[in-house]
Structures are given as C-alpha cells and as structure tokens.
Design an enzyme around this catalytic site. Structure first.
Site, mmCIF file in Angstrom:
data_model
loop_
_atom_site.group_PDB
_atom_site.id
_atom_site.type_symbol
_atom_site.label_atom_id
_atom_site.label_comp_id
_atom_site.label_asym_id
_atom_site.label_seq_id
_atom_site.Cartn_x
_atom_site.Cartn_y
_atom_site.Cartn_z
ATOM 1 N N GLY A 14 45.343 57.853 80.926
ATOM 2 C CA GLY A 14 44.973 59.255 80.717
ATOM 3 C C GLY A 14 44.317 59.453 79.357
ATOM 4 O O GLY A 14 44.475 60.491 78.715
ATOM 5 N N TYR A 152 57.220 68.931 88.336
ATOM 6 C CA TYR A 152 56.900 68.348 87.023
ATOM 7 C C TYR A 152 58.189 67.981 86.266
ATOM 8 O O TYR A 152 58.309 66.891 85.688
ATOM 9 C CB TYR A 152 56.075 69.370 86.252
HETATM 10 P P1 NAI Z 1 45.197 66.699 80.092
HETATM 11 O O1 NAI Z 1 45.148 67.306 81.446
HETATM 12 O O2 NAI Z 1 44.437 67.327 78.991
HETATM 13 O O3 NAI Z 1 44.763 65.154 80.173
HETATM 14 C C1 NAI Z 1 45.312 64.301 81.133
HETATM 15 C C2 NAI Z 1 44.416 63.076 81.311
HETATM 16 O O4 NAI Z 1 45.016 62.260 82.323
HETATM 17 C C3 NAI Z 1 43.011 63.428 81.797
HETATM 18 O O5 NAI Z 1 42.059 62.680 81.073
HETATM 19 C C4 NAI Z 1 43.042 63.025 83.264
HETATM 20 O O6 NAI Z 1 41.773 62.628 83.776
HETATM 21 C C5 NAI Z 1 44.020 61.861 83.242
HETATM 22 N N1 NAI Z 1 44.616 61.631 84.561
HETATM 23 C C6 NAI Z 1 45.044 62.547 85.457
HETATM 24 N N2 NAI Z 1 45.475 61.950 86.569
HETATM 25 C C7 NAI Z 1 45.314 60.616 86.372
HETATM 26 C C8 NAI Z 1 45.576 59.489 87.187
HETATM 27 N N3 NAI Z 1 46.061 59.595 88.419
HETATM 28 N N4 NAI Z 1 45.315 58.257 86.675
HETATM 29 C C9 NAI Z 1 44.800 58.125 85.438
HETATM 30 N N5 NAI Z 1 44.498 59.163 84.634
HETATM 31 C C10 NAI Z 1 44.765 60.396 85.105
HETATM 32 O O7 NAI Z 1 46.754 66.617 79.753
HETATM 33 P P2 NAI Z 1 47.512 66.494 78.341
HETATM 34 O O8 NAI Z 1 47.967 67.835 77.943
HETATM 35 O O9 NAI Z 1 46.731 65.686 77.396
HETATM 36 O O10 NAI Z 1 48.815 65.697 78.800
HETATM 37 C C11 NAI Z 1 48.978 64.303 78.601
HETATM 38 C C12 NAI Z 1 50.412 63.944 78.937
HETATM 39 O O11 NAI Z 1 51.305 64.664 78.117
HETATM 40 C C13 NAI Z 1 50.801 64.267 80.391
HETATM 41 O O12 NAI Z 1 51.671 63.287 80.880
HETATM 42 C C14 NAI Z 1 51.534 65.579 80.243
HETATM 43 O O13 NAI Z 1 52.424 65.800 81.297
HETATM 44 C C15 NAI Z 1 52.238 65.374 78.919
HETATM 45 N N6 NAI Z 1 52.648 66.588 78.239
HETATM 46 C C16 NAI Z 1 51.721 67.508 77.835
HETATM 47 C C17 NAI Z 1 52.144 68.644 77.169
HETATM 48 C C18 NAI Z 1 51.199 69.669 76.662
HETATM 49 O O14 NAI Z 1 51.684 70.678 76.112
HETATM 50 N N7 NAI Z 1 49.886 69.499 76.774
HETATM 51 C C19 NAI Z 1 53.569 68.900 76.915
HETATM 52 C C20 NAI Z 1 54.443 67.874 77.401
HETATM 53 C C21 NAI Z 1 53.980 66.762 78.032
#
Ligand code: NAI
Length: 244
Positions: A14, A152
């Site tokens: 990701g 989630y």
């Molecule tokens: P985001 O949506 O901005 O980025 C997620 C990335 O993961 C994207 O580049 C997307 O293309 C990629 N992705 C999605 N499905 C995929 C798959 N099947 N295989 C490979 N890549 C895939 O999300 P963000 O906010 O950067 O989140 C990153 C991690 O942090 C996630 O696991 C999220 O659950 C976790 N998280 C985020 C929080 C927040 O406040 N933004 C809070 C707590 C946890």
C-alpha cells in the site's frame, strides 16, 4: 551518523499514497532498498521515483495469495534476502452493522486481515531461515470498536492477534513482529469521512491535530532497525493521545 537501515531490503504494501507512501519514503531515506508494492501501479511508481534509486515499484494485490508469494519470492531472488516487511495496505467500507453487505464485510477482511496473513506467511519462510527479520503490521485504533466499522474493527483486531502469535512463533529465529495502531491520520482514507464525524474525531485528540503519515513512518523505521531487536509482540498507538 550512518542511516539506521543502510543496506536493508524492505517491502511496503500500500505504498502508493498516504501512510504507506510516508513509510516508503522514510525507509528509503534511512538507507533501505524499498519495494513499493501497491495495487495501483501508477501511484507506486510515482512514490518509488520520489524515493529515488534503489527504490522500485511492484504491482501487488495483497488479497491474492499467489501475488503475495511471487512478490516476496521476486524480492528474495533479486536481493538474496528480505529484511523488513511492512503490511500497510488497507481499505475501509464503512456501514452500520444492520446495513453492512456481505461484500463490504468480505472486501475488508480479505485486504486488511487475510492480506496481512498472506504476506507475513510468505515473508516468514525466508526470515526464519536467514535468522533475522522485521515485520511491522499497521492495525488501527478502531480495533477496539468504532461505530460503522464492524468489518474494519474485526480485521484490525485480527491483525493484532496475528501479530502477537507470529511474534511468539518467530522469536526463536530473531524475527520481530509488532503492530502499530494509528489514530486519525490525514490521508485520502480519512478525507473521505463526512465532515461532522471528522470534526468530532479531531476534537477527541489530546495533542490537538490530525497525525501525518510521517508520524507513523518514524515508528516503523525504528521498529525496522537493528536497535529495536528486543521489541516484539507489541501493539503501539500513534494517535496523539486519541485512545487516552
Ligand atoms: P489510503 O487509502 O490513503 O492508502 C491505502 C493504499 O493501499 C493505497 O495506495 C491503495 O492503492 C493501497 N491498497 C488498497 N488495497 C490494496 C490491495 N488489495 N493490495 C495492495 N495495495 C492496496 O489509506 P491510509 O490512510 O494511508 O491507510 C494505510 C493503512 O493505515 C491502512 O491499513 C489503514 O487501515 C491504516 N490506518 C489508517 C488510519 C488513518 O487515519 N488514515 C488510521 C488507522 C489505520
């Protein structure tokens, strides 16, 4: 002072944007060779370019076991080893429990939980035989329960159980496994939250601001370093006091 991850080989899932991008950039800046893995290859390519040589982009859908196996194998074939795996890829499909569809449930479980299992399983094989390694899994403060996030929260709680079990199993091989629970981080994922809920969540943060990807990346870099070799099975919040 030399960078703390000089010569390390890392995969960040990701990595195309948000927290994953922040992690890839930080590990790269600390001297690691980073495989920026994402289902969105265009974004992964942009991030790899921003990290500069020797980072590179790879296409990966973490919900497919065969792709996880091949990305890990390709890394080991290319570099002879894999030192750091960061399981960051994640999605949300929020809905109240009584309205949640089978599809919303399945999608989130397969990316956020099964994807972590596929990647950790694949990486653990080589790490066991090399007798070293770091796995950092990105869970969420939501694991404790959050309205509209049954899928989630279940997945992210599952990541904690998986991390703690892997930590126990891999300890004898000097492989550490830790989970990070970000609170409210400013990314595309949180920008999609309705404004009223967003403001209410921000108001709950004692440090008075949303987190940035760099706030999470700093901890990942430390946990990935040699200095963190005696820390395993931990679940660490990065949320500005969100859970206090
Ligand atoms: P985001 O949506 O901005 O980025 C997620 C990335 O993961 C994207 O580049 C997307 O293309 C990629 N992705 C999605 N499905 C995929 C798959 N099947 N295989 C490979 N890549 C895939 O999300 P963000 O906010 O950067 O989140 C990153 C991690 O942090 C996630 O696991 C999220 O659950 C976790 N998280 C985020 C929080 C927040 O406040 N933004 C809070 C707590 C946890």
């Amino acid at each position: 002072m030399s960078a703390s991850l000089e010569g390390k080989i890392a995969i960040v899932t990701g990595a195309g944007r948000g927290i994953g991008e922040g992690i890839a950039r930080k590990l790269g800046a600390e001297g690691a060779t980073v495989a920026c893995a994402d289902v969105n290859t265009e974004d992964a390519g942009r991030v790899a370019q921003a990290c500069g040589h020797p980072a590179y982009a790879v296409r990966l859908d973490v919900s497919r076991a065969s792709e996880c196996d091949s990305v890990v194998q390709a890394t080991v074939d290319r570099h002879g080893r894999l030192d750091v795996l960061v399981n960051n890829a994640g999605i949300n499909r929020d809905a109240m429990l009584h309205k949640m569809t089978d599809e919303q449930w399945d999608q989130v479980i397969s990316v956020d939980l099964t994807g972590v299992f596929f990647m950790a399983r694949a990486a653990s094989r080589g790490m066991r035989s090399q007798g070293s390694g770091r796995i950092v899994n990105i869970s969420s403060a939501s694991w404790m329960g959050n309205v509209g996030q049954a899928n989630y929260a279940a997945a992210k709680a599952g990541v904690i159980g998986l991390s703690r079990t892997a930590a126990r199993e891999l300890a004898r091989s000097q492989v550490t496994v830790n989970a990070i629970c970000p609170g409210f981080i400013d990314t595309a994922m949180t920008r999609g939250i309705p404004q009223q809920i967003r403001e209410a969540q921000l108001a709950r943060i004692p440090l008075g601001r949303a987190g940035q990807p760099a706030d999470v990346a700093a901890l990942v870099a430390f946990l990935a370093s040699d200095e963190a070799g005696y820390i395993t099975g931990e679940v660490i919040n990065v949320g500005g006091g969100y859970v206090l």
